[in-house]
Design a protein around this motif. Structure first.
Motif: not given
Length: 424
Positions: A320-323, A381-390, A392-397
């Motif tokens: 998935x996109x993590x941004x 917190x932050x990923x899948x096009x949402x800053x809240x509620x989704x 991701x595993x690491x700070x950057x990727x």
């Protein structure tokens, strides 16, 4: 007794998967099933178009049924006499992405789709299912396929040259990647081959691809275009190309795709392949990738290496996109009430199925976005096009930013799992 029974039940699915004999059910060719997916934001309807035989089956002869549930869409091939699933594959598509756009709420559209699987020896059942917004897979189409059907076309492949850029051996024990030229004229094919070689070297320098370098074949398929480049509708630029690619997919300027998946697969069939990369001859920034569909990138932007590896993460492993700060065309792509099937994001609905066990004791969850945790697996917190509620595993990727120099540990594990599926 209950303990031993539980162990048996856990082992049983794996045992059943390992019992599928390729030679019992299939021949070493590919059956391609073309169909349309049509509908709107709430409706999905499939319409069959046709079938054809293709000359190569590149996939594993051992791993025929995916051991993981993945893809916004997935299809299963089963033996109608026994009901045993003998092949399965998950994938993503532009149709499913479009269904989450504002346009899909007001009009209906149809998109071409292609399913490929080993050519069966006998009659089989084909079932296409869709990942619903409640987290379940629901069948949307099923049919029976008879390999003796004389409407299965056996016309051979399109006339296109090809070069094997990386040769690691038998396609059945390698991941075979087919790069297809897009927006390259006949006089530019030397450049195309050079571009593929350059991107191949970049890909094989990343973990975990470097671990499988001797199990990856890479092909360059020469789809010759009349014009050089690609369409840029927002700037009034239109180019006659082999695969009909275009920027401004879903009116997003950097989103570069082609809706012509049938022609993409026509050219891919020239060589044995498990995964497709559409390489667009352009200096502009952009690309796109969908799981087991294709990955696309431009050839000559300064960030092409980053874009290519990011999009290939989508195309090969369904990452998935993590941004979550860039503009996208989607609306509520991931419902917070459902655990996404993608391995590298979570809504915490079923975090146990993701990377929870990789978080070391003492790492706070949620994990603060601070440098002290830059190398830690956590819950950011932050990923899948949402800053809240989704999360991701690491700070950057590589799936989050162009600044990241590698895939995070969770993404590497997911890629490694798929690489093993193709090469064992």
């Amino acid at each position: 007794m209950k303990k031993y029974l539980a162990i048996i039940l856990l082992i049983l699915p794996v045992t059943l998967l390992s019992q599928i004999s390729f030679n019992e059910y299939f021949t070493d060719k590919t059956l391609r099933f073309d169909f349309l997916l049509a509908g709107d934001s709430e409706t999905t309807i499939a319409y069959p178009v046709g079938m054809r035989q293709e000359p190569y089956w590149a996939g594993s002869l051992n791993n025929l049924v995916e051991p993981y549930q993945s893809g916004n869409l997935r299809y299963e091939i089963s033996d109608p006499e026994t009901g045993i699933v003998i092949y399965s594959k998950g994938y993503g598509s532009l149709f499913q992405e479009w269904q989450t756009t504002a346009e899909a709420k007001i009009i209906s559209r149809a998109f071409s789709e292609v399913a490929t699987f080993p050519f069966p020896l006998n009659r089989v059942k084909f079932v296409l299912s869709r990942f619903e917004r409640d987290g379940t897979y629901r069948p949307v189409f099923e049919t029976f396929i008879d390999p003796s059907d004389y409407f299965i076309r056996k016309e051979g492949t399109v006339n296109a040259g090809y070069t094997k850029i990386v040769d690691s051996g038998d396609p059945h024990t390698c991941l075979d990647i087919a790069f297809i030229a897009e927006g390259y004229r006949a006089a530019e094919m030397e450049k195309f081959r050079s571009d593929v070689k350059r991107l191949s070297e970049i890909l094989l320098s990343y973990a975990p691809f470097n671990e499988f370098a001797e199990r990856i074949n890479i092909w360059a398929v020469e789809a010759i275009s009349e014009g050089s480049g690609t369409d840029i509708p927002g700037e009034g630029i239109y180019v006659n190309t082999a695969l009909n690619s275009s920027f401004y997919t879903f009116d997003l300027d950097r989103y570069l795709t082609t809706f012509d998946i049938s022609t993409v697969n026509d050219f891919a069939a020239v060589v044995p392949h498990d995964n497709i990369v559409v390489l667009i001859n352009s200096e502009r920034y952009g690309g796109g990738g969908m799981y087991n569909y294709y990955s696309g990138t431009t050839s000559d932007h300064m960030l092409t290496p980053q874009v290519f590896t990011h999009e290939f993460g989508h195309g090969l492993a369904g990452l998935a996109d993590e941004y979550y700060t860039s503009d996208v065309a989607y609306e509520e792509f991931y419902p917070f009430s459902v655990e996404p099937w993608e391995p590298n994001i979570t809504t915490l609905v079923n975090f146990e199925s993701k990377w929870k066990e990789l978080i070391t004791e003492g790492t706070p969850t949620p994990t603060p976005a601070e440098d002290i945790y830059s190398s830690s697996v956590g819950l950011f917190e932050g990923g899948g096009y949402s800053a809240k509620g989704i999360f991701r595993p690491q700070l950057d990727c590589r799936m989050k930013s162009n600044e990241a120099t590698e895939f995070c540990k969770v993404c590497q594990d997911a890629l490694r799992r798929v690489l093993k599926h193709y090469t064992e």
